[in-house]
Design a protein around this motif. Structure first.
Motif, PDB file in Angstrom:
ATOM      1  N   ALA A   1       0.943  -1.258  -0.042  1.00 19.88           N
ATOM      2  CA  ALA A   1      -0.062   0.003  -0.081  1.00 19.88           C
ATOM      3  C   ALA A   1       0.805   1.261   0.010  1.00 19.88           C
ATOM      4  CB  ALA A   1      -0.957  -0.003   1.250  1.00 19.88           C
ATOM      5  N   ALA A   2       1.909   1.274   0.924  1.00 19.50           N
ATOM      6  CA  ALA A   2       2.711   2.341   0.754  1.00 19.50           C
ATOM      7  C   ALA A   2       3.592   2.544  -0.432  1.00 19.50           C
ATOM      8  CB  ALA A   2       3.888   2.135   1.933  1.00 19.50           C
ATOM      9  N   ARG A   3       3.929   1.653  -0.923  1.00 17.08           N
ATOM     10  CA  ARG A   3       4.764   1.564  -2.300  1.00 17.08           C
ATOM     11  C   ARG A   3       3.654   2.063  -3.505  1.00 17.08           C
ATOM     12  NH1 ARG A   3       9.613   2.249  -3.504  1.00 17.08           N
ATOM     13  NH2 ARG A   3      10.069   0.524  -1.966  1.00 17.08           N
ATOM     14  N   ALA A   4       2.389   1.517  -3.585  1.00 16.60           N
ATOM     15  CA  ALA A   4       1.497   2.168  -4.476  1.00 16.60           C
ATOM     16  C   ALA A   4       1.281   3.633  -4.379  1.00 16.60           C
ATOM     17  CB  ALA A   4       0.131   1.235  -4.406  1.00 16.60           C
ATOM     18  N   ALA A   5       1.197   4.101  -2.986  1.00 19.92           N
ATOM     19  CA  ALA A   5       0.991   5.520  -3.026  1.00 19.92           C
ATOM     20  C   ALA A   5       2.127   6.356  -3.237  1.00 19.92           C
ATOM     21  CB  ALA A   5       0.639   5.696  -1.305  1.00 19.92           C
ATOM     22  N   PHE A   6       3.369   5.744  -3.022  1.00 24.96           N
ATOM     23  CA  PHE A   6       4.438   6.456  -3.420  1.00 24.96           C
ATOM     24  C   PHE A   6       4.585   6.432  -4.797  1.00 24.96           C
ATOM     25  CE2 PHE A   6       9.183   6.354  -4.463  1.00 24.96           C
ATOM     26  CZ  PHE A   6       9.594   7.586  -3.905  1.00 24.96           C
ATOM     27  N   VAL A   7       4.476   5.627  -5.525  1.00 24.96           N
ATOM     28  CA  VAL A   7       4.674   5.798  -7.206  1.00 24.96           C
ATOM     29  C   VAL A   7       3.366   6.442  -7.852  1.00 24.96           C
ATOM     30  CG1 VAL A   7       6.116   3.641  -7.228  1.00 24.96           C
ATOM     31  CG2 VAL A   7       3.639   3.425  -7.644  1.00 24.96           C
ATOM     32  N   GLY A   8       2.503   6.680  -7.119  1.00 23.10           N
ATOM     33  CA  GLY A   8       1.314   7.244  -7.558  1.00 23.10           C
ATOM     34  C   GLY A   8       1.562   8.846  -7.458  1.00 23.10           C
ATOM     35  N   PRO A   9       0.623   9.701  -7.342  1.00 20.36           N
ATOM     36  CA  PRO A   9       0.965  11.074  -7.381  1.00 20.36           C
ATOM     37  C   PRO A   9       1.515  11.864  -6.208  1.00 20.36           C
ATOM     38  CG  PRO A   9      -1.310  10.664  -6.872  1.00 20.36           C
ATOM     39  CD  PRO A   9      -0.809   9.467  -7.181  1.00 20.36           C
ATOM     40  N   TRP A  10       1.626  11.140  -5.150  1.00 14.89           N
ATOM     41  CA  TRP A  10       2.080  12.015  -3.865  1.00 14.89           C
ATOM     42  C   TRP A  10       3.510  12.350  -4.047  1.00 14.89           C
ATOM     43  CZ3 TRP A  10       0.887  14.166   0.219  1.00 14.89           C
ATOM     44  CH2 TRP A  10       1.672  14.032   1.423  1.00 14.89           C
ATOM     45  N   ARG A  11       4.295  11.716  -4.441  1.00 15.66           N
ATOM     46  CA  ARG A  11       5.506  12.306  -4.685  1.00 15.66           C
ATOM     47  C   ARG A  11       5.865  13.481  -5.289  1.00 15.66           C
ATOM     48  NH1 ARG A  11      10.018   8.135  -7.575  1.00 15.66           N
ATOM     49  NH2 ARG A  11      11.142  10.025  -7.319  1.00 15.66           N
ATOM     50  N   THR A  12       4.872  13.329  -6.532  1.00 12.81           N
ATOM     51  CA  THR A  12       4.985  14.363  -7.474  1.00 12.81           C
ATOM     52  C   THR A  12       4.142  15.917  -7.009  1.00 12.81           C
ATOM     53  OG1 THR A  12       3.540  13.568  -8.993  1.00 12.81           O
ATOM     54  CG2 THR A  12       5.841  12.869  -9.169  1.00 12.81           C
ATOM     55  N   MET A  13       3.340  15.545  -6.008  1.00 11.46           N
ATOM     56  CA  MET A  13       2.565  16.718  -5.678  1.00 11.46           C
ATOM     57  C   MET A  13       3.164  18.066  -5.473  1.00 11.46           C
ATOM     58  SD  MET A  13       0.128  16.673  -2.278  1.00 11.46           S
ATOM     59  CE  MET A  13      -1.002  15.289  -3.013  1.00 11.46           C
ATOM     60  N   LYS A  14       2.645  19.135  -5.788  1.00 10.35           N
ATOM     61  CA  LYS A  14       3.578  20.258  -5.650  1.00 10.35           C
ATOM     62  C   LYS A  14       3.869  20.747  -4.029  1.00 10.35           C
ATOM     63  CE  LYS A  14       3.579  21.614 -10.099  1.00 10.35           C
ATOM     64  NZ  LYS A  14       4.712  21.850 -10.584  1.00 10.35           N
ATOM     65  N   PRO A  15       4.979  21.329  -3.860  1.00  8.10           N
ATOM     66  CA  PRO A  15       5.184  21.462  -2.337  1.00  8.10           C
ATOM     67  C   PRO A  15       4.225  22.186  -1.603  1.00  8.10           C
ATOM     68  CG  PRO A  15       7.310  21.794  -3.880  1.00  8.10           C
ATOM     69  CD  PRO A  15       6.239  21.634  -4.738  1.00  8.10           C
ATOM     70  N   ALA A  16       3.522  23.237  -2.378  1.00  8.31           N
ATOM     71  CA  ALA A  16       2.593  23.976  -1.684  1.00  8.31           C
ATOM     72  C   ALA A  16       1.301  23.141  -1.242  1.00  8.31           C
ATOM     73  CB  ALA A  16       2.178  25.132  -2.583  1.00  8.31           C
ATOM     74  N   GLU A  17       0.899  22.201  -2.146  1.00  9.39           N
ATOM     75  CA  GLU A  17      -0.267  21.164  -1.685  1.00  9.39           C
ATOM     76  C   GLU A  17       0.089  20.385  -0.419  1.00  9.39           C
ATOM     77  OE1 GLU A  17      -3.322  18.449  -4.047  1.00  9.39           O
ATOM     78  OE2 GLU A  17      -1.798  19.285  -5.164  1.00  9.39           O
ATOM     79  N   ARG A  18       1.305  19.898  -0.610  1.00  7.33           N
ATOM     80  CA  ARG A  18       1.809  18.867   0.372  1.00  7.33           C
ATOM     81  C   ARG A  18       1.734  19.807   1.753  1.00  7.33           C
ATOM     82  NH1 ARG A  18       5.654  16.723  -2.609  1.00  7.33           N
ATOM     83  NH2 ARG A  18       7.627  17.385  -0.793  1.00  7.33           N
ATOM     84  N   GLN A  19       2.154  20.893   1.602  1.00  9.81           N
ATOM     85  CA  GLN A  19       2.324  21.824   2.772  1.00  9.81           C
ATOM     86  C   GLN A  19       0.971  22.133   3.455  1.00  9.81           C
ATOM     87  OE1 GLN A  19       3.526  26.298   2.138  1.00  9.81           O
ATOM     88  NE2 GLN A  19       5.493  25.441   3.488  1.00  9.81           N
ATOM     89  N   ARG A  20      -0.117  22.461   2.471  1.00 11.48           N
ATOM     90  CA  ARG A  20      -1.390  22.644   3.001  1.00 11.48           C
ATOM     91  C   ARG A  20      -1.868  21.663   3.559  1.00 11.48           C
ATOM     92  NH1 ARG A  20      -1.763  25.692  -1.861  1.00 11.48           N
ATOM     93  NH2 ARG A  20      -2.509  23.856  -3.041  1.00 11.48           N
ATOM     94  N   ILE A  21      -1.580  20.364   3.403  1.00  5.51           N
ATOM     95  CA  ILE A  21      -2.103  19.013   3.894  1.00  5.51           C
ATOM     96  C   ILE A  21      -1.667  18.997   5.268  1.00  5.51           C
ATOM     97  CG2 ILE A  21      -1.827  16.559   3.897  1.00  5.51           C
ATOM     98  CD1 ILE A  21      -2.312  16.817   0.912  1.00  5.51           C
ATOM     99  N   ILE A  22      -0.267  19.195   5.372  1.00  4.14           N
ATOM    100  CA  ILE A  22       0.456  19.286   6.685  1.00  4.14           C
ATOM    101  C   ILE A  22      -0.008  20.063   7.720  1.00  4.14           C
ATOM    102  CG2 ILE A  22       2.505  19.078   7.859  1.00  4.14           C
ATOM    103  CD1 ILE A  22       3.884  18.096   5.442  1.00  4.14           C
ATOM    104  N   LEU A  23      -0.227  21.440   7.038  1.00  3.63           N
ATOM    105  CA  LEU A  23      -0.926  22.504   8.090  1.00  3.63           C
ATOM    106  C   LEU A  23      -2.223  21.952   8.491  1.00  3.63           C
ATOM    107  CD1 LEU A  23       0.696  25.585   6.203  1.00  3.63           C
ATOM    108  CD2 LEU A  23       1.218  24.577   8.380  1.00  3.63           C
ATOM    109  N   ARG A  24      -3.263  21.472   7.514  1.00  4.66           N
ATOM    110  CA  ARG A  24      -4.566  20.994   7.840  1.00  4.66           C
ATOM    111  C   ARG A  24      -4.247  20.133   9.199  1.00  4.66           C
ATOM    112  NH1 ARG A  24      -5.929  21.314   2.568  1.00  4.66           N
ATOM    113  NH2 ARG A  24      -5.798  19.274   2.156  1.00  4.66           N
ATOM    114  N   LEU A  25      -3.370  19.058   8.979  1.00  5.63           N
ATOM    115  CA  LEU A  25      -3.003  17.985   9.903  1.00  5.63           C
ATOM    116  C   LEU A  25      -2.761  18.610  11.279  1.00  5.63           C
ATOM    117  CD1 LEU A  25      -2.889  15.004  10.862  1.00  5.63           C
ATOM    118  CD2 LEU A  25      -0.498  15.101   9.759  1.00  5.63           C
ATOM    119  N   ALA A  26      -1.829  19.459  11.281  1.00  2.64           N
ATOM    120  CA  ALA A  26      -1.400  20.349  12.508  1.00  2.64           C
ATOM    121  C   ALA A  26      -2.559  20.998  13.219  1.00  2.64           C
ATOM    122  CB  ALA A  26      -0.265  21.233  12.229  1.00  2.64           C
TER     123      ALA A  26
END
Length: 493
Positions: A61-86
């Motif tokens: 499951a982790a490998r499938a998520a890694f080779v999917g869109p997650w690793r290429t997601m724009k930094p700002a988008e990942r940042q927004r997700i982490i800030l929501r998590l915080a």
């Protein structure tokens, strides 16, 4: 002992499944293990007992998520997700704190202190996302050649966590994974699996894609299978030195990247010019907080000879005032240790100290009578007349046990403080600036706290020397351990 609290709705479900691919699923075998409240013996949950097949599912499951869109997601988008998590973690930290208190016996007042730090860690990692970059490098190749580097996520990370601070450890392990675009299979300790599962639910709520954060519950065999799994690219382990050694061996066959934060036997050194009003309670807190179940606990207390008698009298008096009891009582300062097994290990060390000639100045026994009989409560213990070669002076006890020594000179105490295989942390108490600097330079440990103890910050690295491990958590060094550096050469003529 009265218990008045809001029970987390999370515990309404007795059977607790693992989190794989964004879904709560039982173990393939159907097996479960108990997790109980160490203060009362009450059953909290029946937790999915993962084995090899479950490890394979989680890694896939982790490998499938890694080779999917997650690793290429724009930094700002990942940042927004982490800030929501915080924001979610901060708003709902009571649930995580309560689960930890019920699972490991830490006083709720202490567990709740982790909320601000957890949110701050996540916001720090969110900020680090936009600082990840490669470099353009000069080269001496023939012709017109451009060379530069790329920083890329290392891949699937396995985090194997200890039981002594489960909620905080979940955040500490997940933060750099989310920041760098890696994916995670987190294996919480079997003694404390609940808050990791609830944290994974919060990740989904924040918008972390399915499969990016997976929680594999299980026992030692599950952790061993994860450490040796060929689909795992990096291991981040926090725990005992003995288990850390096994993980290094397991990882060697597939050349995984490994970082380990292991045990300690940390010196806390008090000079004659120290502010005793601050040093005395700090010396007690340094070792007795969380019932001594902290890897960086200041378990070896060195007091300069000229003040030793006064200091020890004051420390003994202070220790006798520490309130041990119900973790849900806001007045409680120390709860039980995590399990019957851990209690027996600590009691064994206490007996070993006595048999080798140390004197129990305070404590030294299990607490019994009334509500204490249902749990695993130990007296905060100070051993005097300890010599450097005694077992309690050399080995990590991971319980509320302090060994006290005296010293005369800087040179002497430096040599004795460093005469250990460990090197995780240390404390120095002095008003003299020169002494503080000499000690900070001379002590071989990953952290040196001067006129304080157990200070942590998201921007400051934490980790050990020697048998206390390698790699750092927090700070920019933490992020680097989750990235690969790729060299790119482009011939321009």
């Amino acid at each position: 002992m009265t218990q008045t609290f809001v029970r987390p709705a999370f515990l309404d479900q007795l059977d607790q499944d693992m989190m794989i691919g964004g879904k709560r699923v039982p173990a393939a075998s159907g097996k479960r293990f108990e997790t109980r409240n160490p203060a009362t013996g009450t059953l909290l949950a029946m937790v999915a007992d993962g084995e090899q097949e479950d490890v394979d599912r989680a890694v896939a499951a982790a490998r499938a998520a890694f080779v999917g869109p997650w690793r290429t997601m724009k930094p700002a988008e990942r940042q927004r997700i982490i800030l929501r998590l915080a924001d979610i973690v901060e708003a709902k930290y009571y649930e995580l704190a309560m689960l930890d208190t019920l699972d490991i016996g830490a006083p709720l007042s202490r567990s709740m202190l982790g909320g601000a730090r957890a949110a701050a860690l996540l916001r720090y990692y969110a900020g680090q996302i936009t600082t990840i970059h490669g470099e353009t490098l000069p080269n001496s190749a023939m012709g017109d050649v451009l060379s530069h580097t790329l920083k890329e996520p290392i891949g699937v990370v396995a985090a194997i966590n200890p039981w002594n601070g489960p909620a905080g450890m979940s955040v500490w392990k997940a933060g750099p994974v989310l920041a760098t675009g890696c994916t995670l299979v987190m294996k919480p300790a079997e003694q404390s699996p609940l808050s990791a599962l609830r944290f994974a639910e919060m990740c989904i709520e924040a918008g972390v894609p399915e499969g990016v954060i997976n929680v594999l519950t299980g026992q030692g065999a599950a952790g061993a299978a994860l450490a040796s799994h060929p689909g795992v690219d990096k291991i981040a382990f926090t725990g005992s030195t003995g288990v850390g050694e096994k993980i290094l061996h397991a990882a060697a066959a597939t050349m995984k990247r490994v970082t380990v934060e292991l045990g300690g036997k940390s010196p806390n050194i008090v000079f004659a010019d120290a502010d005793l009003d601050k040093a005395v309670p700090a010396a007690a807190t340094a070792v007795f907080a969380n019932a001594g179940q902290i890897c960086s606990a200041g378990t070896r207390l060195f007091v300069q000879s000229s003040i030793r008698e006064e200091f020890m009298e004051r420390l003994a008096a202070y220790t006798k005032t520490i309130r041990v009891g119900d973790p849900l009582d806001p007045e409680t300062q120390i709860g039980p240790v995590v399990s019957s097994r851990q209690m027996e290990i600590i009691l064994g060390y206490m007996e070993k100290g006595k048999s080798e000639g140390a004197t129990a100045l305070v404590g030294g026994e299990r607490m019994t009578g009334g509500a204490y009989d249902a749990g695993f409560f130990l007296e905060p213990t100070i051993f005097d007349d300890v010599t450097d070669d005694m077992t309690i002076a050399r080995e990590e006890i991971f319980g509320p046990v302090l060994s006290a020594f005296s010293f005369d000179t800087i040179e002497e105490v430096l040599a004795r403080a460093n005469a250990t295989e460990f090197g995780l942390a240390s404390g120095v108490w002095t008003r003299d600036l020169a002494t503080a600097h000499k000690m900070a330079r001379g002590i071989r440990a990953g952290s040196v706290w001067v006129n304080c103890y157990q200070m942590l910050d998201p921007g400051v690295p934490f980790g050990g020397y020697g048998m206390s491990g390698f790699g750092r958590e927090s700070g920019m060094h933490h992020i680097d351990d989750y990235l690969e550096t790729k060299a790119v050469w482009i011939k321009l003529d």
